[in-house]
Scaffold this motif. Sequence first.
Motif, short mmCIF file in Angstrom:
data_model
loop_
_atom_site.label_atom_id
_atom_site.label_comp_id
_atom_site.label_asym_id
_atom_site.label_seq_id
_atom_site.Cartn_x
_atom_site.Cartn_y
_atom_site.Cartn_z
N ASN A 143 0.81 -1.22 0.00
CA ASN A 143 0.00 0.00 0.00
C ASN A 143 0.83 1.26 0.00
N ASN A 144 1.96 1.25 0.68
CA ASN A 144 2.68 2.50 0.91
C ASN A 144 4.10 2.46 0.36
N SER A 145 4.40 1.52 -0.52
CA SER A 145 5.75 1.42 -1.04
C SER A 145 6.00 2.43 -2.14
N PRO A 146 7.28 2.87 -2.31
CA PRO A 146 7.59 3.78 -3.40
C PRO A 146 7.29 3.12 -4.73
N ARG A 169 0.27 8.81 -10.59
CA ARG A 169 1.23 9.06 -9.51
C ARG A 169 1.77 7.78 -8.87
N LYS A 170 0.99 6.73 -8.88
CA LYS A 170 1.42 5.45 -8.33
C LYS A 170 0.94 4.34 -9.26
N GLN A 171 1.59 4.23 -10.40
CA GLN A 171 1.11 3.32 -11.42
C GLN A 171 1.15 1.87 -10.93
N THR A 172 2.18 1.50 -10.21
CA THR A 172 2.26 0.13 -9.70
C THR A 172 1.09 -0.16 -8.78
N ASN A 173 0.81 0.75 -7.86
CA ASN A 173 -0.34 0.60 -6.97
C ASN A 173 -1.63 0.43 -7.77
N ALA A 174 -1.82 1.30 -8.76
CA ALA A 174 -3.04 1.30 -9.54
C ALA A 174 -3.24 -0.01 -10.29
N LEU A 175 -2.18 -0.49 -10.93
CA LEU A 175 -2.28 -1.74 -11.69
C LEU A 175 -2.57 -2.92 -10.77
N GLU A 176 -1.92 -2.95 -9.63
CA GLU A 176 -2.15 -4.06 -8.71
C GLU A 176 -3.58 -4.06 -8.18
N MET A 177 -4.09 -2.90 -7.85
CA MET A 177 -5.47 -2.81 -7.40
C MET A 177 -6.43 -3.28 -8.50
N ASN A 202 -3.86 10.03 -6.22
CA ASN A 202 -3.55 10.05 -4.77
C ASN A 202 -3.46 11.48 -4.26
N ASP A 203 -4.24 12.36 -4.85
CA ASP A 203 -4.21 13.78 -4.54
C ASP A 203 -5.56 14.16 -3.92
N LYS A 204 -5.53 14.84 -2.79
CA LYS A 204 -6.76 15.16 -2.07
C LYS A 204 -7.73 15.99 -2.91
N ASN A 205 -7.19 16.96 -3.65
CA ASN A 205 -8.05 17.81 -4.46
C ASN A 205 -8.74 17.01 -5.55
N TYR A 206 -7.98 16.19 -6.26
CA TYR A 206 -8.57 15.38 -7.32
C TYR A 206 -9.48 14.30 -6.76
N GLY A 256 -21.55 1.92 -6.22
CA GLY A 256 -20.58 1.87 -5.14
C GLY A 256 -19.19 2.18 -5.64
N VAL A 257 -18.25 2.34 -4.72
CA VAL A 257 -16.90 2.79 -5.04
C VAL A 257 -15.87 1.84 -4.43
N ILE A 258 -14.96 1.34 -5.26
CA ILE A 258 -13.80 0.57 -4.82
C ILE A 258 -12.63 1.54 -4.80
N GLY A 259 -12.06 1.81 -3.65
CA GLY A 259 -10.99 2.79 -3.54
C GLY A 259 -11.27 3.71 -2.35
N HIS A 260 -10.47 4.68 -2.16
CA HIS A 260 -9.31 5.10 -2.93
C HIS A 260 -8.06 4.36 -2.43
N ASN A 261 -6.90 4.73 -2.97
CA ASN A 261 -5.66 4.06 -2.58
C ASN A 261 -5.09 4.59 -1.26
N SER A 262 -4.71 5.85 -1.22
CA SER A 262 -4.10 6.40 -0.01
C SER A 262 -5.17 6.81 1.00
N SER A 263 -4.78 6.84 2.26
CA SER A 263 -5.73 7.24 3.30
C SER A 263 -6.17 8.69 3.14
N GLY A 264 -5.24 9.56 2.72
CA GLY A 264 -5.60 10.96 2.53
C GLY A 264 -6.63 11.14 1.44
N ALA A 265 -6.45 10.45 0.32
CA ALA A 265 -7.41 10.53 -0.77
C ALA A 265 -8.75 9.91 -0.37
#
Length: 479
Positions: free
Chosen positions: A37-40, A144-152, A182-186, A202-211
């Motif tokens: 979830n939080n890896s670079p 911003r986090k393509q690896t995260n997105a693809l895995e999800m 992974n941007d709060k505004n977006y 319904g919604v699956i997501g978001h990735n980061s806790s802030g988003a």
Amino acid sequence: MNNTLKIIFATLSTIGTLTIIIGLWELAIKPLIITDNNSPDPTPTLSHSPTPTSSPTNPNSTVIPLGQRFSSGDRRLFTNQENPNADRGIEAFKAGNYEEAYQQFRQAVNTAPSDPEVQIYLNNSQARKSGNPFILAAVVPVDRKQTNALEMLRGVAQAQTQFNQQGINGRLLEIVIFNDSNDKNYAQQVAKKIINNNDILGVIGHNSSGASAEGLKEYEKAGIAMISPTSTSTSLSGNVFFRTVPSDAKAGQFLARYAIKNNMSRVAVFYTSTSNYSQSLKQAFVDGFQLLGSTTVLDMSVPNFNAQKTVEALQNQVDGFVIFPNTDNKIINFSLQVADANASLSKPKQLLGGDALYNPATLQLSKGGVNGLVLAVPWFAKPTYPYTDLAAKRWGGRVSWRTATSYDATKAFTKALSGNASRNSVFTKLQQSNLSISETSGEPLQFLKSGDRNTDPLLVRVIPKSSNFAEYDFQIIED
């Protein structure tokens, strides 16, 4: 060292742990990179705009117009993926020729079997052909986090494929992919776009806790359920909020309990105050540890932080080091420096950490200091889980926990669908979710009143795959 918290601690009987090595099993196919979830993200940032400018809340984020942030099959969101069949499928999809789109996307999947975007578009074409599809949104950080997105999306795509093999009364499932960077505004803009489409259930997501927190504010207003597969912060809560990943509260408690069982009564906790995730995990650990031992809390985001000097200064004051970095590459590097500095001591201490380090590619940046590091993680590819082999065969290798928890989130939604599904009926059925291990990535799925999944994290130990510490794997630790 200025933030030392001294607490009188009680004694606790030490209970041994039984370590069962599971992580060394090999698949007959090449494994995918396991990330968390939080890896670079090693993938370069994608450019979608001819004249990039900065996001209001993330100066490093490229501005993408809202109209280009979502797709059911009418545009590529992962624009660095070349696939002529996918391009032709998109043109057919936009023209409403779903049979042709289906044929082209099927060829695109054959060309790029590990690309979940084209698999989702293939499924969507099939759903449009059948008519009156159920619709869910999947919100991921594409640019911003393509690896995260693809895995999800691999988890989402596989669950969607399974549902569409039968459907309900001829109705199949369509997934609209949204990119929130992974941007709060977006995240807020995307959430508003979702709730304005009354067909989205319904919604699956978001990735980061802030988003997730920003999106949740909007979903609460509309009464639309969201299931985050990856957001772990304890600050996340709401009437329509669910998650298929254990929260930081449990991860911190499990690590604290492990520390006490292994005679660690004084620990130094490294975290970053600039991250809600890191703060959440740090606080959960301190809360679980404070009646049993003493903690020294250090912020890796302060100017001129020096891992080597800090570790050396603490070596006679602590029994172990606990490392809770966030996704920032600089903080990840500081965390690895802490591990390597510890290894250079005459008597190295025990190491514990958060799931931001649950990534072999990240661990390879260490000079060997991460050997033996114990991590609290959401999921592990146990060979006893039917899903482990199922997912590996579909995607060409062992998948990450993010794929597994996204699969579970999508499965929970598909179980909540019915012939007359509405946002309210889906939400009500999610509260009553009861999925067996044969329906999930490995563990039963039920939600508590808080929306948290009724499950525990796992503890794994980092072990080397080679004598020169060039590669790492994980072994699971069980009580």
